[in-house]
Design a protein around this motif. Structure first.
Motif, PDB file in Angstrom:
ATOM      1  N   GLY A  43      43.545 -29.515 -30.776  1.00 31.77           N
ATOM      2  CA  GLY A  43      42.864 -30.243 -29.725  1.00 31.77           C
ATOM      3  C   GLY A  43      43.439 -31.638 -29.528  1.00 31.77           C
ATOM      4  O   GLY A  43      43.932 -32.256 -30.477  1.00 31.77           O
ATOM      5  N   PRO A  44      43.395 -32.158 -28.303  1.00 36.15           N
ATOM      6  CA  PRO A  44      43.982 -33.469 -28.000  1.00 36.15           C
ATOM      7  C   PRO A  44      43.346 -34.621 -28.772  1.00 36.15           C
ATOM      8  O   PRO A  44      44.015 -35.606 -29.077  1.00 36.15           O
ATOM      9  N   ARG A  45      42.051 -34.525 -29.087  1.00 34.34           N
ATOM     10  CA  ARG A  45      41.356 -35.634 -29.739  1.00 34.34           C
ATOM     11  C   ARG A  45      41.741 -35.792 -31.199  1.00 34.34           C
ATOM     12  O   ARG A  45      41.436 -36.811 -31.823  1.00 34.34           O
ATOM     13  N   VAL A  46      42.405 -34.792 -31.751  1.00 38.33           N
ATOM     14  CA  VAL A  46      42.968 -34.895 -33.095  1.00 38.33           C
ATOM     15  C   VAL A  46      44.464 -35.176 -33.019  1.00 38.33           C
ATOM     16  O   VAL A  46      44.994 -36.002 -33.764  1.00 38.33           O
ATOM     17  N   ALA A  47      45.157 -34.512 -32.100  1.00 35.97           N
ATOM     18  CA  ALA A  47      46.610 -34.642 -32.005  1.00 35.97           C
ATOM     19  C   ALA A  47      47.048 -36.058 -31.638  1.00 35.97           C
ATOM     20  O   ALA A  47      47.959 -36.621 -32.260  1.00 35.97           O
ATOM     21  N   ALA A  48      46.424 -36.654 -30.627  1.00 30.00           N
ATOM     22  CA  ALA A  48      46.872 -37.971 -30.153  1.00 30.00           C
ATOM     23  C   ALA A  48      46.689 -39.069 -31.201  1.00 30.00           C
ATOM     24  O   ALA A  48      47.643 -39.822 -31.483  1.00 30.00           O
ATOM     25  N   PRO A  49      45.505 -39.220 -31.825  1.00 27.01           N
ATOM     26  CA  PRO A  49      45.387 -40.243 -32.867  1.00 27.01           C
ATOM     27  C   PRO A  49      46.288 -39.984 -34.072  1.00 27.01           C
ATOM     28  O   PRO A  49      46.785 -40.929 -34.692  1.00 27.01           O
ATOM     29  N   SER A  50      46.494 -38.711 -34.420  1.00 27.02           N
ATOM     30  CA  SER A  50      47.379 -38.389 -35.542  1.00 27.02           C
ATOM     31  C   SER A  50      48.789 -38.880 -35.272  1.00 27.02           C
ATOM     32  O   SER A  50      49.444 -39.483 -36.141  1.00 27.02           O
ATOM     33  N   LEU A  51      49.280 -38.633 -34.070  1.00 28.44           N
ATOM     34  CA  LEU A  51      50.629 -39.077 -33.739  1.00 28.44           C
ATOM     35  C   LEU A  51      50.718 -40.598 -33.754  1.00 28.44           C
ATOM     36  O   LEU A  51      51.720 -41.158 -34.212  1.00 28.44           O
ATOM     37  N   LEU A  52      49.698 -41.278 -33.257  1.00 30.48           N
ATOM     38  CA  LEU A  52      49.745 -42.735 -33.249  1.00 30.48           C
ATOM     39  C   LEU A  52      49.949 -43.276 -34.666  1.00 30.48           C
ATOM     40  O   LEU A  52      50.786 -44.156 -34.886  1.00 30.48           O
ATOM     41  N   VAL A  53      49.206 -42.744 -35.626  1.00 32.89           N
ATOM     42  CA  VAL A  53      49.334 -43.215 -37.004  1.00 32.89           C
ATOM     43  C   VAL A  53      50.701 -42.857 -37.570  1.00 32.89           C
ATOM     44  O   VAL A  53      51.403 -43.705 -38.157  1.00 32.89           O
ATOM     45  N   ILE A  54      51.113 -41.607 -37.401  1.00 37.33           N
ATOM     46  CA  ILE A  54      52.390 -41.149 -37.955  1.00 37.33           C
ATOM     47  C   ILE A  54      53.552 -41.942 -37.371  1.00 37.33           C
ATOM     48  O   ILE A  54      54.410 -42.459 -38.091  1.00 37.33           O
ATOM     49  N   ASP A  55      53.583 -42.040 -36.048  1.00 35.36           N
ATOM     50  CA  ASP A  55      54.711 -42.689 -35.383  1.00 35.36           C
ATOM     51  C   ASP A  55      54.761 -44.188 -35.691  1.00 35.36           C
ATOM     52  O   ASP A  55      55.837 -44.747 -35.913  1.00 35.36           O
TER      53      ASP A  55
END
Length: 248
Positions: free
Chosen positions: A41-53
């Motif tokens: 889901g987008p609400r997990v994917a987007a924040p995860s990428l922000l932290v990782i990147d």
């Protein structure tokens, strides 16, 4: 114990997204967010990428900040920062399936613009720059996809791949601060986001290193071709039509 197809899908996606980000300076979100959204889901994917990147691109950031042209970056970033909260609101409230379709169509539309050979005069007027920045910020808040709008704008002016890549790192550094603040206020940094960050971070890190090494020998033409393929593959594979590939 059988492997979770969704996690395998997400791990491979993170690896490819990292390669793309390391090579081009953008495109990680175009791959990561739509494809990982298919599993979590987008609400997990987007924040995860922000932290990782954010954490993993720090070593690339310092030299890029020295090379970027701030008079080009700052107005775009200003427009983006203002629009980020609107994108975060959409992420928090829009139906995930509708958002995924919108992301895929956005990617295909920007690809069509780039492949068409569109160019602008190269004169970056302040109103136009702020407007492009606002579009980028909205997309960044909604899905960490602020890159395509500014890439189309800068490549459309005929700038070199080296300069575009450096400018992108500077731009993302500023926009990430706004997105991270908005995500925190909206309560999107959940335990599931933390778990996914830990699981996918190593794959993204390997990809970043490999992509950065590949960029050193790339020409402007190769850079453009790679950018086109990145956008096309991400937009097509992120369509909900392919959910069966990960058992959803």
């Amino acid at each position: 114990m059988a492997l979770d197809p969704a996690l395998v899908w997400a791990f491979l996606t993170a690896l490819i997204a990292g390669v793309t980000r390391g090579f081009s300076g953008f495109g990680g979100a175009l791959i990561f967010v739509p494809l990982v959204s298919a599993a979590y889901g987008p609400r997990v994917a987007a924040p995860s990428l922000l932290v990782i990147d954010t954490l993993l691109t720090l070593p690339f950031l310092v030299p890029a900040l020295r090379a970027c042209i701030w008079r080009q970056v700052a107005p775009l970033a200003a427009g983006a920062v203002v629009a980020v909260p609107a994108g975060v609101w959409v992420l928090a409230h829009m139906d995930p399936m509708v958002l995924r379709w919108a992301l895929a169509l956005l990617g295909l539309g920007l690809l069509a613009l780039l492949v068409s050979g569109w160019r602008h005069s190269g004169r970056h007027s302040l109103p136009t720059t702020l407007a492009v920045g606002a579009v980028a910020g909205f997309c960044g808040g909604a899905a960490q996809m602020s890159g395509p709008a500014v890439v189309a704008y800068w490549l459309g002016s005929g700038q070199s791949s080296v300069l575009v890549r450096a400018n992108l790192f500077g731009f993302f550094a500023l926009v990430t601060l706004a997105s991270g603040t908005a995500y925190a206020v909206s309560g999107m940094f959940t335990a599931e986001v933390g778990r996914l960050t830990l699981l996918l971070g190593p794959a993204y890190a390997i990809g970043l290193y490999a992509g950065a090494r590949a960029f050193r020998g790339a020409s402007d033409r190769h850079y453009r071709i790679a950018a086109y393929w990145v956008i096309a593959a991400a937009a097509l594979l992120s369509l909900p039509l392919f959910d069966a590939l990960i058992g959803r």
